[in-house]
Design a protein around this motif. Structure first.
Motif, PDB file in Angstrom:
ATOM      1  N   HIS A 179      -7.239   0.703   4.150  1.00  0.00           N
ATOM      2  CA  HIS A 179      -6.753   1.160   5.469  1.00  0.00           C
ATOM      3  C   HIS A 179      -5.457   1.959   5.283  1.00  0.00           C
ATOM      4  N   GLU A 212       2.840  -2.970   9.321  1.00  0.00           N
ATOM      5  CA  GLU A 212       3.578  -3.295   8.098  1.00  0.00           C
ATOM      6  C   GLU A 212       3.762  -4.796   7.949  1.00  0.00           C
ATOM      7  N   HIS A 269      -0.838  -5.730  16.229  1.00  0.00           N
ATOM      8  CA  HIS A 269      -0.930  -4.362  15.700  1.00  0.00           C
ATOM      9  C   HIS A 269      -2.103  -3.641  16.368  1.00  0.00           C
ATOM     10  N   ARG A 312       3.106   0.966  13.815  1.00  0.00           N
ATOM     11  CA  ARG A 312       3.435   0.942  12.388  1.00  0.00           C
ATOM     12  C   ARG A 312       4.204  -0.318  12.014  1.00  0.00           C
ATOM     13  N   LEU A 344      -4.951   6.048   5.712  1.00  0.00           N
ATOM     14  CA  LEU A 344      -4.169   6.577   6.820  1.00  0.00           C
ATOM     15  C   LEU A 344      -2.930   7.315   6.329  1.00  0.00           C
ATOM     16  N   GLU A 400       3.592   5.036  18.097  1.00  0.00           N
ATOM     17  CA  GLU A 400       3.506   5.088  16.645  1.00  0.00           C
ATOM     18  C   GLU A 400       4.463   4.091  16.015  1.00  0.00           C
TER      19      GLU A 400
HETATM   20  C1  HEM Z   1      -6.089  -6.600   8.561  1.00  0.00           C
HETATM   21  C2  HEM Z   1      -5.729  -5.881   9.539  1.00  0.00           C
HETATM   22  C3  HEM Z   1      -4.737  -4.726   9.449  1.00  0.00           C
HETATM   23  C4  HEM Z   1      -3.666  -4.548   8.636  1.00  0.00           C
HETATM   24  C5  HEM Z   1      -3.138  -5.466   7.566  1.00  0.00           C
HETATM   25  C6  HEM Z   1      -3.094  -3.250   8.955  1.00  0.00           C
HETATM   26  C7  HEM Z   1      -2.000  -2.712   8.330  1.00  0.00           C
HETATM   27  C8  HEM Z   1      -1.480  -1.460   8.613  1.00  0.00           C
HETATM   28  C9  HEM Z   1      -0.392  -0.836   7.917  1.00  0.00           C
HETATM   29  C10 HEM Z   1       0.365  -1.450   6.747  1.00  0.00           C
HETATM   30  C11 HEM Z   1      -0.162   0.367   8.483  1.00  0.00           C
HETATM   31  C12 HEM Z   1       0.853   1.421   8.036  1.00  0.00           C
HETATM   32  C13 HEM Z   1       2.151   1.281   8.707  1.00  0.00           C
HETATM   33  C14 HEM Z   1       3.119   2.317   8.180  1.00  0.00           C
HETATM   34  O1  HEM Z   1       2.705   3.272   7.547  1.00  0.00           O
HETATM   35  O2  HEM Z   1       4.303   2.162   8.410  1.00  0.00           O
HETATM   36  C15 HEM Z   1      -1.106   0.514   9.546  1.00  0.00           C
HETATM   37  C16 HEM Z   1      -1.170   1.621  10.363  1.00  0.00           C
HETATM   38  C17 HEM Z   1      -2.098   1.775  11.354  1.00  0.00           C
HETATM   39  N1  HEM Z   1      -3.078   0.882  11.694  1.00  0.00           N
HETATM   40 FE1  HEM Z   1      -3.464  -0.905  10.836  1.00  0.00          FE
HETATM   41  N2  HEM Z   1      -3.821  -2.689   9.969  1.00  0.00           N
HETATM   42  C18 HEM Z   1      -4.835  -3.551  10.297  1.00  0.00           C
HETATM   43  C19 HEM Z   1      -5.789  -3.393  11.267  1.00  0.00           C
HETATM   44  C20 HEM Z   1      -5.826  -2.311  12.134  1.00  0.00           C
HETATM   45  C21 HEM Z   1      -6.738  -2.166  13.234  1.00  0.00           C
HETATM   46  C22 HEM Z   1      -7.773  -3.196  13.651  1.00  0.00           C
HETATM   47  C23 HEM Z   1      -6.441  -0.968  13.826  1.00  0.00           C
HETATM   48  C24 HEM Z   1      -7.060  -0.291  15.023  1.00  0.00           C
HETATM   49  C25 HEM Z   1      -8.257  -0.366  15.387  1.00  0.00           C
HETATM   50  C26 HEM Z   1      -5.369  -0.360  13.102  1.00  0.00           C
HETATM   51  C27 HEM Z   1      -4.804   0.856  13.414  1.00  0.00           C
HETATM   52  C28 HEM Z   1      -3.757   1.421  12.769  1.00  0.00           C
HETATM   53  C29 HEM Z   1      -3.206   2.697  13.091  1.00  0.00           C
HETATM   54  C30 HEM Z   1      -3.677   3.622  14.204  1.00  0.00           C
HETATM   55  C31 HEM Z   1      -2.162   2.925  12.219  1.00  0.00           C
HETATM   56  C32 HEM Z   1      -1.311   4.166  12.095  1.00  0.00           C
HETATM   57  C33 HEM Z   1      -0.252   4.260  13.104  1.00  0.00           C
HETATM   58  C34 HEM Z   1       0.334   5.670  13.030  1.00  0.00           C
HETATM   59  O3  HEM Z   1       0.808   6.046  11.986  1.00  0.00           O
HETATM   60  O4  HEM Z   1       0.275   6.369  14.021  1.00  0.00           O
HETATM   61  N3  HEM Z   1      -5.015  -1.205  12.080  1.00  0.00           N
HETATM   62  N4  HEM Z   1      -1.897  -0.601   9.612  1.00  0.00           N
END
Ligand code: HEM
Lengths: 215, 311
Positions: free
Chosen positions: A170, A56, A98, A52, A174, A48
């Motif tokens: 997204h 970010e 990520h 994260r 989430l 995680e």
């Molecule tokens: C343009 C592409 C992406 C951007 C800019 C992005 C950005 C982010 C951000 C800002 C967070 C929150 C971090 C936090 O709360 O501290 C996040 C969490 C997450 N993202 Fe992405 N993301 C992208 C693509 C993806 C993809 C392709 C996946 C998976 C297939 C993914 C899976 C996750 C997961 C699972 C979390 C949550 C982690 C957790 O809290 O356990 N993301 N993402």
């Protein structure tokens, strides 16, 4: 006055590269700490924490990329636009790692798990959509592609606003319990997109005004 | 096998020293201190019956269980509670018992627990976010406390409420939080009366750290963690099913029952597996999630219910 210009060495470029790569370097350092003693850097839930962290930075780099052109106009420094590409490529690199972190650490390298997440979990669906949209932009970011695509290049790269929106959705989907970060990035996106829309509208109006005078 | 060294026996004490113990050290006439809080002394005097470990499942070390928490009253990041929960005053602490009871009232925490025997219970804790821990709680069956207030025949549910004190709980001051404070939770009375359901006042041999829900929290090990409400100030017996915080926020995602169930997926997290913490880069420790979190003995509580509908 400006030694950079007289010597024709653009020190800003490597400096920017180092700055944009710093979060990766810090992460590498944390990996090393983790290797010495599990939990030391990433705490109880490394998957995680790493996912994260990279997410970010992906959204920050994305917003930075979007801010380059407006900043160039605002500060009347058109040459700033030269640095947009490296920002965009770093946004892509953070988004890709990520995804890799999610795949390896949260989804347990299970493609079935990813597919299930893609279908059942809307925030994953939009995350993957955002990442996939980044691919053609990264590929066509070179000068060669820019020339080859001509005016279509600009049209294609407008996709970056959609990617910004997907990233915000997204984040919104989430987050549970609070939507502060999603609101922050969403507001930033609206300002950046708004600047663009307003500018184009103004130009149109000016053009129409001129045309009116002629007629 | 060699004698087991409990992880908490090697944990530095500074991490859990209660505010009162720190203050108390500098106060003359300690014996006269008007006491409403649960201190380490209090727990030491009361003592507790040691619990049985879960075969083949190691306890999560104290430093993880006390540093990785969901307690939105102190912020939404996992390390926010450990950073900010010390701002919450737990001394004095009163609990109000109300609703369908013959003897309602407001009671100081020490009086509330007077004469109740404490025991250790080593339980799995499964969070809806697909991670889990094994935690040695110190507490007592919910039934023991509730019966003291003599529920009426009309009581069918029990509702719980967490402290609201924005001045000490920065998450409650957050402009962007979508939670409507106080945090509320509830159980059907027969669920609350199940012998596995406990109120905890300690963990790892110590009084509860604030971030883990001091001084009094619920622990219902067969349900997702958010049911196990922390820092309780209100207990109300009701005729009707009480509202619960996450259900109010997202009814599609969080049901009233929230029993751990790998067969019912969640729109954010797959519930088929879990990361048993600590989950490190090189040992993610992913395991299968069990129905009722492995506490199948509670199944009769739900006989005849469609648990896909009542998730
Ligand atoms: C343009 C592409 C992406 C951007 C800019 C992005 C950005 C982010 C951000 C800002 C967070 C929150 C971090 C936090 O709360 O501290 C996040 C969490 C997450 N993202 Fe992405 N993301 C992208 C693509 C993806 C993809 C392709 C996946 C998976 C297939 C993914 C899976 C996750 C997961 C699972 C979390 C949550 C982690 C957790 O809290 O356990 N993301 N993402």
């Amino acid at each position: 006055m400006n030694p950079v210009r007289t010597r024709r060495v653009d020190w800003a470029r490597p400096a920017l590269f180092v700055a944009l790569a710093t979060p990766f370097a810090l992460l590498a350092h944390d990996f090393w700490l983790e290797l010495q003693s599990p939990g030391a850097a990433f705490g109880a839930d490394a998957g995680e924490a790493v996912t994260r962290y990279l997410g970010e930075w992906a959204i920050r780099m994305l917003m930075l990329t979007l801010a380059v052109s407006p900043a160039a106009r605002l500060f009347k420094r058109p040459r700033l636009v030269r640095y947009r590409r490296v920002c965009g490529l770093f946004a892509f690199a953070y988004a890709l790692t990520h995804f890799a972190a999610y795949l390896a650490l949260l989804a347990g390298l299970s493609l079935r798990g990813v597919l299930e997440d893609f279908i059942e979990r809307p925030y994953i669906t939009v995350g993957i959509a955002g990442l996939l949209c980044l691919v053609p932009l990264a590929v066509t970011s070179t000068r060669g592609w820019q020339r080859r695509l001509g005016s279509n290049w600009r049209r294609l790269h407008r996709l970056v606003y959609a990617i910004g929106a997907l990233a915000c959705v997204h984040l919104l989907w989430l987050s549970k319990g609070g939507y502060g970060e999603a609101a922050l990035y969403g507001a930033l996106l609206i300002v950046l997109l708004g600047e663009r829309v307003a500018r184009i509208a103004l130009r149109r109006r000016a053009a129409v005004g001129k045309a009116g005078k002629k007629g | 096998m060699a004698e087991r060294i409990r992880s908490y026996e090697i944990t530095p004490e500074s991490a859990w020293l209660s505010r009162r113990a720190v203050l108390g050290a500098g106060v003359a006439g300690l014996a006269a201190w008007p006491s409403h809080a649960l201190s380490q002394d209090w727990l030491g005097q009361r003592g507790f019956a040691p619990g049985a470990p879960i075969a083949d499942e190691a306890e999560t070390p104290f430093e993880y269980a006390s540093a990785y928490n969901n307690f939105y009253e102190f912020g939404s990041d996992k390390d926010d509670p450990a950073r900010h929960a010390h701002e919450m005053t737990v001394d004095p602490w009163t609990v109000e018992v109300s609703g369908e009871v013959a003897k309602p009232g407001k009671i100081g925490i020490e009086d509330l627990l007077g004469g109740i025997d404490l025991e250790e219970r080593i339980y799995r804790l499964r969070c809806v976010e697909a991670w889990s821990m094994v935690i040695p709680w110190i507490g007592f069956p919910v039934k023991k406390l509730i019966e003291r207030f003599e529920p009426t025949g009309a009581a069918k549910y029990v509702a719980f409420e967490t402290l609201v004190r924005p001045s000490e709980m920065r998450g409650q001051r957050s402009f962007f939080s979508s939670i409507d404070w106080p945090y509320v939770e509830g159980l059907r009375l027969d669920e609350a009366y199940h012998p596995l359901a406990i109120f905890a006042v300690g963990m790892y041999g110590k009084v509860l750290p604030n971030q883990n829900g001091a001084p009094l929290r619920l622990v219902v090990p067969w349900k997702y963690g958010f049911k196990s409400i922390k820092s309780i100030v209100g207990i109300r017996l009701t005729r009707r099913q009480p509202p619960t915080t996450w259900n109010l926020l997202q009814a599609r995602e969080y049901g009233f029952y929230a029993n751990v169930n790998p067969a019912v997926d969640h729109p954010r997290w797959s519930q088929k597996t879990e990361r048993r913490l600590p989950s490190s880069l090189f040992a993610p420790n992913r395991i299968d999630t069990k129905p009722f979190n492995g506490y199948e003995e509670v199944a009769p509580l739900y006989a005849g219910m469609d648990l896909r509908k009542h998730f």
